[in-house]
Design a protein around this motif. Structure first.
Motif, PDB file in Angstrom:
ATOM      1  N   LEU A  26       0.660  -1.144   0.027  1.00  0.00           N
ATOM      2  CA  LEU A  26      -0.223  -0.177  -0.096  1.00  0.00           C
ATOM      3  C   LEU A  26       0.638   1.165   0.000  1.00  0.00           C
ATOM      4  O   LEU A  26       0.820   2.399  -0.649  1.00  0.00           O
ATOM      5  CB  LEU A  26      -0.986   0.089   1.151  1.00  0.00           C
ATOM      6  CG  LEU A  26      -2.199  -1.320   1.143  1.00  0.00           C
ATOM      7  CD1 LEU A  26      -2.637  -1.180   2.373  1.00  0.00           C
ATOM      8  CD2 LEU A  26      -2.954  -0.890  -0.019  1.00  0.00           C
ATOM      9  N   VAL A  27       2.013   1.162   0.835  1.00  0.00           N
ATOM     10  CA  VAL A  27       2.840   2.469   0.873  1.00  0.00           C
ATOM     11  C   VAL A  27       3.292   2.547  -0.508  1.00  0.00           C
ATOM     12  O   VAL A  27       3.553   3.749  -1.335  1.00  0.00           O
ATOM     13  CB  VAL A  27       3.838   2.253   1.851  1.00  0.00           C
ATOM     14  CG1 VAL A  27       4.833   3.379   1.981  1.00  0.00           C
ATOM     15  CG2 VAL A  27       3.179   2.314   3.439  1.00  0.00           C
ATOM     16  N   ASN A  29       2.992   1.599  -3.625  1.00  0.00           N
ATOM     17  CA  ASN A  29       2.109   1.663  -4.561  1.00  0.00           C
ATOM     18  C   ASN A  29       1.448   2.912  -4.559  1.00  0.00           C
ATOM     19  O   ASN A  29       1.235   3.645  -5.635  1.00  0.00           O
ATOM     20  CB  ASN A  29       1.207   0.563  -5.260  1.00  0.00           C
ATOM     21  CG  ASN A  29       1.708  -0.801  -5.716  1.00  0.00           C
ATOM     22  OD1 ASN A  29       2.041  -0.644  -6.731  1.00  0.00           O
ATOM     23  ND2 ASN A  29       1.707  -1.743  -4.940  1.00  0.00           N
ATOM     24  N   SER A  30       1.018   3.464  -3.539  1.00  0.00           N
ATOM     25  CA  SER A  30       0.624   4.693  -3.206  1.00  0.00           C
ATOM     26  C   SER A  30       1.533   6.007  -3.628  1.00  0.00           C
ATOM     27  O   SER A  30       1.218   6.891  -4.377  1.00  0.00           O
ATOM     28  CB  SER A  30       0.303   5.232  -1.781  1.00  0.00           C
ATOM     29  OG  SER A  30      -0.755   4.305  -1.208  1.00  0.00           O
ATOM     30  N   CYS A  33       1.491   6.120  -7.383  1.00  0.00           N
ATOM     31  CA  CYS A  33       0.519   6.890  -7.971  1.00  0.00           C
ATOM     32  C   CYS A  33       0.692   8.315  -7.584  1.00  0.00           C
ATOM     33  O   CYS A  33       0.263   8.883  -8.633  1.00  0.00           O
ATOM     34  CB  CYS A  33      -0.752   6.271  -7.200  1.00  0.00           C
ATOM     35  SG  CYS A  33      -1.313   4.584  -7.394  1.00  0.00           S
ATOM     36  N   LEU A  34       1.231   8.647  -6.620  1.00  0.00           N
ATOM     37  CA  LEU A  34       1.327  10.060  -6.489  1.00  0.00           C
ATOM     38  C   LEU A  34       2.406  10.555  -7.238  1.00  0.00           C
ATOM     39  O   LEU A  34       2.146  11.724  -7.914  1.00  0.00           O
ATOM     40  CB  LEU A  34       1.722  10.304  -4.822  1.00  0.00           C
ATOM     41  CG  LEU A  34       0.794  10.254  -3.835  1.00  0.00           C
ATOM     42  CD1 LEU A  34       1.417  10.254  -2.288  1.00  0.00           C
ATOM     43  CD2 LEU A  34      -0.405  11.262  -4.007  1.00  0.00           C
ATOM     44  N   VAL A  55      -2.742   0.782  -9.105  1.00  0.00           N
ATOM     45  CA  VAL A  55      -4.160   0.612  -8.480  1.00  0.00           C
ATOM     46  C   VAL A  55      -4.526  -0.922  -8.096  1.00  0.00           C
ATOM     47  O   VAL A  55      -5.030  -1.156  -7.126  1.00  0.00           O
ATOM     48  CB  VAL A  55      -5.199   1.506  -9.245  1.00  0.00           C
ATOM     49  CG1 VAL A  55      -6.572   1.267  -8.886  1.00  0.00           C
ATOM     50  CG2 VAL A  55      -4.696   2.954  -9.369  1.00  0.00           C
ATOM     51  N   MET A  58      -2.802  -2.178  -5.338  1.00  0.00           N
ATOM     52  CA  MET A  58      -3.519  -1.781  -4.068  1.00  0.00           C
ATOM     53  C   MET A  58      -4.751  -2.501  -3.907  1.00  0.00           C
ATOM     54  O   MET A  58      -5.035  -2.982  -2.663  1.00  0.00           O
ATOM     55  CB  MET A  58      -3.404  -0.300  -4.084  1.00  0.00           C
ATOM     56  CG  MET A  58      -2.244   0.459  -3.688  1.00  0.00           C
ATOM     57  SD  MET A  58      -2.536   2.234  -3.555  1.00  0.00           S
ATOM     58  CE  MET A  58      -3.109   2.698  -5.019  1.00  0.00           C
TER      59      MET A  58
END
Length: 340
Positions: A26-27, A29-30, A33-34, A55, A58
């Motif tokens: 989660l960290v 791939n976030s 995305c950012l 996405v 996640m």
């Protein structure tokens, strides 16, 4: 075959692994995305496919965490509520299917970009992405409709199981997954990437490729191809065990759906979703630099980081603004690539 819920030590070990992998997933791939969303020079078609992949990864992590981590901190509901919760776990496989469709799209994009570099044949555009990305998720949802219809909560084993009215149905469905998410995409990626690798690394280039600009173009293509090739290779390593065991669970009496071996194969699937951001960082230096900027000093670290503004605050009127690489002519990008 020992059931996952029959062994306390297996539950502790596997739950710990899932907890670690889901958090990192989660960290990581976030951040991917950012970086793609906040930095305009990162919003190229190939990176937008990576955004779609992040996405999907996640989604895999979120529902894996719900199924194997969060459930240990609550009493699993029974009856209709328990069945609804079990059905929600299937969003894991929606994300998994979307990821394999995205990897296939990336493989075709690389193939056409390298084999047909001077034409529009197979060229990935933003217009095509607006069509492909929704279709990939729709197809992923359709592939998982049978799971949403058949999964229920078994109070005796305290585990989510599938109920199929006919014996041949789960065999047909598990084999569909085996071919659609395993054999067919892996073979296609092997064929496409073998041609790409041969063209980039082994085929003797024409004389026109000796100038600086052409060398830079080839270097950029090699870097991007290496990154997505590693991602695809890890997928080919991590997913087939789960697909094989899932099919054998209905073909062979020695295998059981929900066994320790089957759950371990889901750990591999989760690992596949977790490791991709690390590949982007270590293979593609641009990703590494953007993520470092984002973590160390935020989006406004450098004047050229926020392309949404024409002039950063406090900049003297006559000062020079760095031009994003995506706005440079192709020849200049290639020259920069050679110098890096």
């Amino acid at each position: 075959m020992v059931q996952y819920t029959d062994s306390e030590s297996a539950q502790i070990g596997i739950t710990t692994m899932f907890g670690v992998l889901v958090t990192i997933d989660l960290v990581g791939n976030s951040l991917v995305c950012l970086v793609i969303l906040l930095y305009r020079d990162m919003r190229i078609p190939t990176h937008l496919l990576l955004l779609n992949l992040a996405v999907a990864d996640m989604m895999v992590a979120l529902f894996i965490g719900q199924r194997f981590v969060v459930v240990h901190f609550m009493k699993h509901p029974t009856g209709l509520s328990g069945t609804i919760l079990c059905k929600s776990h299937n969003f894991t496989w929606v994300g998994g299917a979307a990821s394999v469709f995205t990897l296939l799209a990336i493989a075709f994009e690389r193939y056409y970009a390298v084999i047909f570099p001077h034409g529009n044949k197979g060229k990935l555009t933003f217009k095509k992405l607006k069509i492909f990305i929704p279709i990939s998720w729709i197809c992923a949802g359709i592939l998982n409709i049978p799971l949403f219809l058949t999964v229920y909560f078994d109070e005796d084993t305290e585990f989510c199981h599938e109920y199929w009215p006919k014996k041949w149905l789960p065999i047909a469905y598990s084999l569909t997954w085996f071919f659609v998410a395993g054999i067919i995409p892996v073979k296609l990626m092997i064929v496409l990437y073998s041609k790409v690798v041969y063209r980039l690394w082994f085929k003797r280039q024409e004389n026109g490729y000796r100038d600086v600009a052409r060398q830079g173009v080839i270097k950029v293509r090699k870097r991007v191809t290496k990154m997505v090739l590693i991602v695809s290779a890890i997928y080919a390593f991590c997913w087939p065990p789960n697909l094989t065991i899932y099919a054998l669970a209905y073909l062979s009496p020695s295998q059981k759906y929900g066994s320790v071996l089957y759950i371990t194969s889901i750990v591999l699937v989760t690992f596949n979703s977790t490791v991709n951001p690390f590949i982007y960082v270590f293979v593609n230096r641009r990703f590494g630099e953007k993520i470092t900027n984002l973590l160390m000093c935020g989006k406004l670290c450098n004047n050229n980081v926020d392309p949404a503004r024409d002039e950063p605050r406090g900049r003297p009127q006559n000062s020079v603004v760095a031009v994003p690489e995506s706005h440079m002519p192709m020849q200049q990008q290639a020259i920069n690539a050679v110098r890096k």
